[in-house]
Design a protein around this motif. Structure first.
Motif, PDB file in Angstrom:
ATOM      1  N   LEU A  11       1.410   6.393 -17.444  1.00 17.28           N
ATOM      2  CA  LEU A  11       0.487   7.365 -18.024  1.00 17.28           C
ATOM      3  C   LEU A  11      -0.915   6.762 -18.053  1.00 17.28           C
ATOM      4  O   LEU A  11      -1.095   5.627 -18.511  1.00 17.28           O
ATOM      5  N   VAL A  12      -1.891   7.517 -17.573  1.00 15.37           N
ATOM      6  CA  VAL A  12      -3.267   7.029 -17.541  1.00 15.37           C
ATOM      7  C   VAL A  12      -4.202   8.201 -17.823  1.00 15.37           C
ATOM      8  O   VAL A  12      -3.865   9.355 -17.530  1.00 15.37           O
ATOM      9  N   GLN A  13      -5.358   7.909 -18.368  1.00 11.95           N
ATOM     10  CA  GLN A  13      -6.339   8.959 -18.621  1.00 11.95           C
ATOM     11  C   GLN A  13      -7.094   9.294 -17.332  1.00 11.95           C
ATOM     12  O   GLN A  13      -7.217   8.459 -16.426  1.00 11.95           O
ATOM     13  N   ALA A  14      -7.608  10.495 -17.294  1.00  9.89           N
ATOM     14  CA  ALA A  14      -8.413  10.911 -16.148  1.00  9.89           C
ATOM     15  C   ALA A  14      -9.561   9.927 -15.931  1.00  9.89           C
ATOM     16  O   ALA A  14     -10.195   9.479 -16.898  1.00  9.89           O
ATOM     17  N   GLY A  15      -9.787   9.586 -14.678  1.00 14.35           N
ATOM     18  CA  GLY A  15     -10.800   8.604 -14.339  1.00 14.35           C
ATOM     19  C   GLY A  15     -10.272   7.187 -14.240  1.00 14.35           C
ATOM     20  O   GLY A  15     -10.970   6.289 -13.752  1.00 14.35           O
ATOM     21  N   GLY A  16      -9.057   6.993 -14.681  1.00 12.80           N
ATOM     22  CA  GLY A  16      -8.447   5.671 -14.661  1.00 12.80           C
ATOM     23  C   GLY A  16      -7.821   5.325 -13.323  1.00 12.80           C
ATOM     24  O   GLY A  16      -7.940   6.076 -12.346  1.00 12.80           O
ATOM     25  N   SER A  17      -7.145   4.176 -13.312  1.00 17.11           N
ATOM     26  CA  SER A  17      -6.553   3.661 -12.071  1.00 17.11           C
ATOM     27  C   SER A  17      -5.121   3.209 -12.298  1.00 17.11           C
ATOM     28  O   SER A  17      -4.742   2.822 -13.418  1.00 17.11           O
ATOM     29  N   LEU A  18      -4.346   3.268 -11.234  1.00 19.64           N
ATOM     30  CA  LEU A  18      -3.002   2.720 -11.202  1.00 19.64           C
ATOM     31  C   LEU A  18      -2.756   2.155  -9.814  1.00 19.64           C
ATOM     32  O   LEU A  18      -3.353   2.628  -8.834  1.00 19.64           O
ATOM     33  N   ARG A  19      -1.867   1.167  -9.724  1.00 19.28           N
ATOM     34  CA  ARG A  19      -1.456   0.673  -8.423  1.00 19.28           C
ATOM     35  C   ARG A  19       0.062   0.784  -8.310  1.00 19.28           C
ATOM     36  O   ARG A  19       0.790   0.187  -9.110  1.00 19.28           O
ATOM     37  N   LEU A  20       0.498   1.531  -7.339  1.00 20.60           N
ATOM     38  CA  LEU A  20       1.927   1.655  -7.064  1.00 20.60           C
ATOM     39  C   LEU A  20       2.341   0.606  -6.041  1.00 20.60           C
ATOM     40  O   LEU A  20       1.568   0.263  -5.138  1.00 20.60           O
ATOM     41  N   SER A  21       3.569   0.130  -6.189  1.00 22.49           N
ATOM     42  CA  SER A  21       4.144  -0.802  -5.232  1.00 22.49           C
ATOM     43  C   SER A  21       5.468  -0.245  -4.728  1.00 22.49           C
ATOM     44  O   SER A  21       6.148   0.494  -5.446  1.00 22.49           O
ATOM     45  N   CYS A  22       5.803  -0.628  -3.510  1.00 22.63           N
ATOM     46  CA  CYS A  22       7.081  -0.217  -2.927  1.00 22.63           C
ATOM     47  C   CYS A  22       7.662  -1.431  -2.218  1.00 22.63           C
ATOM     48  O   CYS A  22       7.114  -1.894  -1.205  1.00 22.63           O
ATOM     49  N   ALA A  23       8.762  -1.928  -2.752  1.00 19.15           N
ATOM     50  CA  ALA A  23       9.415  -3.095  -2.173  1.00 19.15           C
ATOM     51  C   ALA A  23      10.584  -2.644  -1.307  1.00 19.15           C
ATOM     52  O   ALA A  23      11.438  -1.868  -1.762  1.00 19.15           O
ATOM     53  N   ALA A  24      10.606  -3.134  -0.095  1.00 16.09           N
ATOM     54  CA  ALA A  24      11.703  -2.818   0.820  1.00 16.09           C
ATOM     55  C   ALA A  24      12.724  -3.941   0.777  1.00 16.09           C
ATOM     56  O   ALA A  24      12.360  -5.114   0.862  1.00 16.09           O
ATOM     57  N   SER A  25      13.981  -3.593   0.635  1.00 19.80           N
ATOM     58  CA  SER A  25      15.040  -4.599   0.583  1.00 19.80           C
ATOM     59  C   SER A  25      16.262  -4.104   1.347  1.00 19.80           C
ATOM     60  O   SER A  25      16.323  -2.962   1.781  1.00 19.80           O
ATOM     61  N   GLY A  26      17.225  -4.990   1.467  1.00 20.90           N
ATOM     62  CA  GLY A  26      18.423  -4.646   2.209  1.00 20.90           C
ATOM     63  C   GLY A  26      18.375  -5.238   3.601  1.00 20.90           C
ATOM     64  O   GLY A  26      17.711  -6.241   3.837  1.00 20.90           O
ATOM     65  N   ARG A  27      19.026  -4.601   4.523  1.00 20.60           N
ATOM     66  CA  ARG A  27      19.067  -5.149   5.871  1.00 20.60           C
ATOM     67  C   ARG A  27      17.685  -5.071   6.511  1.00 20.60           C
ATOM     68  O   ARG A  27      16.862  -4.221   6.183  1.00 20.60           O
ATOM     69  N   THR A  28      17.431  -5.977   7.416  1.00 18.47           N
ATOM     70  CA  THR A  28      16.163  -5.984   8.139  1.00 18.47           C
ATOM     71  C   THR A  28      16.063  -4.719   8.988  1.00 18.47           C
ATOM     72  O   THR A  28      17.027  -4.346   9.658  1.00 18.47           O
ATOM     73  N   PHE A  29      14.935  -4.065   8.899  1.00 11.89           N
ATOM     74  CA  PHE A  29      14.756  -2.878   9.715  1.00 11.89           C
ATOM     75  C   PHE A  29      13.351  -2.859  10.291  1.00 11.89           C
ATOM     76  O   PHE A  29      12.405  -3.335   9.670  1.00 11.89           O
ATOM     77  N   SER A  30      13.256  -2.341  11.473  1.00 10.64           N
ATOM     78  CA  SER A  30      11.936  -2.209  12.070  1.00 10.64           C
ATOM     79  C   SER A  30      11.290  -0.964  11.502  1.00 10.64           C
ATOM     80  O   SER A  30      11.960   0.026  11.220  1.00 10.64           O
ATOM     81  N   ARG A  31      10.013  -1.030  11.280  1.00 13.14           N
ATOM     82  CA  ARG A  31       9.330   0.130  10.744  1.00 13.14           C
ATOM     83  C   ARG A  31       8.072   0.380  11.550  1.00 13.14           C
ATOM     84  O   ARG A  31       7.311  -0.534  11.826  1.00 13.14           O
ATOM     85  N   TYR A  32       7.886   1.600  11.904  1.00 16.49           N
ATOM     86  CA  TYR A  32       6.666   1.983  12.591  1.00 16.49           C
ATOM     87  C   TYR A  32       5.581   2.310  11.571  1.00 16.49           C
ATOM     88  O   TYR A  32       4.430   1.928  11.738  1.00 16.49           O
ATOM     89  N   ALA A  33       5.972   3.032  10.547  1.00 17.01           N
ATOM     90  CA  ALA A  33       5.006   3.444   9.537  1.00 17.01           C
ATOM     91  C   ALA A  33       5.667   3.529   8.170  1.00 17.01           C
ATOM     92  O   ALA A  33       6.883   3.708   8.062  1.00 17.01           O
TER      93      ALA A  33
END
Length: 125
Positions: A11-33
């Protein structure tokens, strides 16, 4: 099995900032995007930002261009979304996505074969 796990919502007030993260785990996979989609209550899931994994070339929806920045850390196998100048209309569940093969359009949901469970972002006015 590949897992994408988002974090950093809140939860953040208007005008504020947040940083989202996404961790990939599991088997190795090739990713284009990889990228981010979001879904607000009563609305369709929409594209937010994407990145070509090897080159780092980014692409943004018009609604967030200039406010959000997508980036990745190859070593940490992690995707980020820095969100600045947040608005109440940015309130949504944010999903991390990955495509293992070439995609023609970042905004097409059916081109991504891996999805995270989502993280809630709420911006109060």
């Amino acid at each position: 099995q590949v897992q994408l796990v988002e974090s950093g919502g809140g939860l953040v007030q208007a005008g504020g900032s947040l940083r989202l993260s996404c961790a990939a785990s599991g088997r190795t996979f090739s990713r284009y995007a990889m990228g981010w989609f979001r879904q607000a209550p009563g609305k369709e899931r929409e594209f937010v930002a994407g990145i070509i994994w090897n080159s780092g070339w980014p692409y943004y929806a018009d609604s967030v261009r200039g406010r959000f920045t997508i980036s990745r850390d190859n070593g940490k196998n992690t995707l980020y979304l820095q969100m600045n100048s947040l608005k109440p209309e940015d309130t949504a569940v944010y999903y991390c996505v990955a495509a293992s093969q070439f995609i023609a359009m970042f905004s097409r949901r059916d081109q991504y074969n891996y999805w995270g469970q989502g993280t809630q972002v709420t911006v109060s006015s």
